[in-house]
Design a protein around this motif. Structure first.
Motif, PDB file in Angstrom:
ATOM      1  N   ASN A  66       0.826  -1.212   0.000  1.00  0.00           N
ATOM      2  CA  ASN A  66       0.000   0.000   0.000  1.00  0.00           C
ATOM      3  C   ASN A  66       0.859   1.260   0.000  1.00  0.00           C
ATOM      4  O   ASN A  66       0.662   2.166   0.801  1.00  0.00           O
ATOM      5  CB  ASN A  66      -0.949  -0.026   1.197  1.00  0.00           C
ATOM      6  N   VAL A  84      -5.243  -5.282  -0.645  1.00  0.00           N
ATOM      7  CA  VAL A  84      -4.225  -4.237  -0.514  1.00  0.00           C
ATOM      8  C   VAL A  84      -3.126  -4.477  -1.555  1.00  0.00           C
ATOM      9  O   VAL A  84      -2.566  -5.572  -1.622  1.00  0.00           O
ATOM     10  CB  VAL A  84      -3.624  -4.220   0.910  1.00  0.00           C
ATOM     11  N   HIS A  86       0.373  -4.828  -3.279  1.00  0.00           N
ATOM     12  CA  HIS A  86       1.692  -5.157  -2.746  1.00  0.00           C
ATOM     13  C   HIS A  86       2.536  -5.829  -3.823  1.00  0.00           C
ATOM     14  O   HIS A  86       2.001  -6.511  -4.685  1.00  0.00           O
ATOM     15  CB  HIS A  86       1.580  -6.051  -1.500  1.00  0.00           C
TER      16      HIS A  86
END
Length: 106
Positions: A66, A84, A86
């Motif tokens: 993030n 998220v 990554h």
């Protein structure tokens, strides 16, 4: 059901293939696998539908979670919430990581 897994065998197969990861457990409530990035190789993963844990077996580099960067090294573990963004990057040696999902690898 298989209960024992030779991750060294998977690392060899990954290095001989066009993929950089292999999921060796993929059940309704858990998934696990191994990721191998050679120096300069791009991590193309996208956010997942399950929470994830990464455990660094060997290597160096960084993990961007993030938009925050974390230095990775052997023995370190990282938690990434579902959805998220990554990516691993910047490794100067082979990066070998075991990953665990809190559900199937989709």
């Amino acid at each position: 059901m298989k209960l024992e897994f030779d991750t060294k065998q998977y690392i060899g197969k990954i290095k001989e293939s066009s993929n950089y990861f292999h999921t060796f457990i993929n059940r309704d409530n858990i998934a696990a696998g191994i990721l191998v990035l050679e120096p300069g190789q791009e991590d193309t993963q996208t956010p997942h539908d399950s929470d994830e844990i990464y455990y660094v077996v060997r290597g160096d580099g960084f993990l961007r979670i993030n938009n925050k960067e974390y230095r990775v090294s052997a023995g370190m573990a990282y938690y990434v919430q579902k959805q998220v963004p990554h990516k691993f990057f910047g490794n100067k040696t082979d990066l070998i990581v075991v990953y665990f999902f809190s559900g199937p690898d989709s």
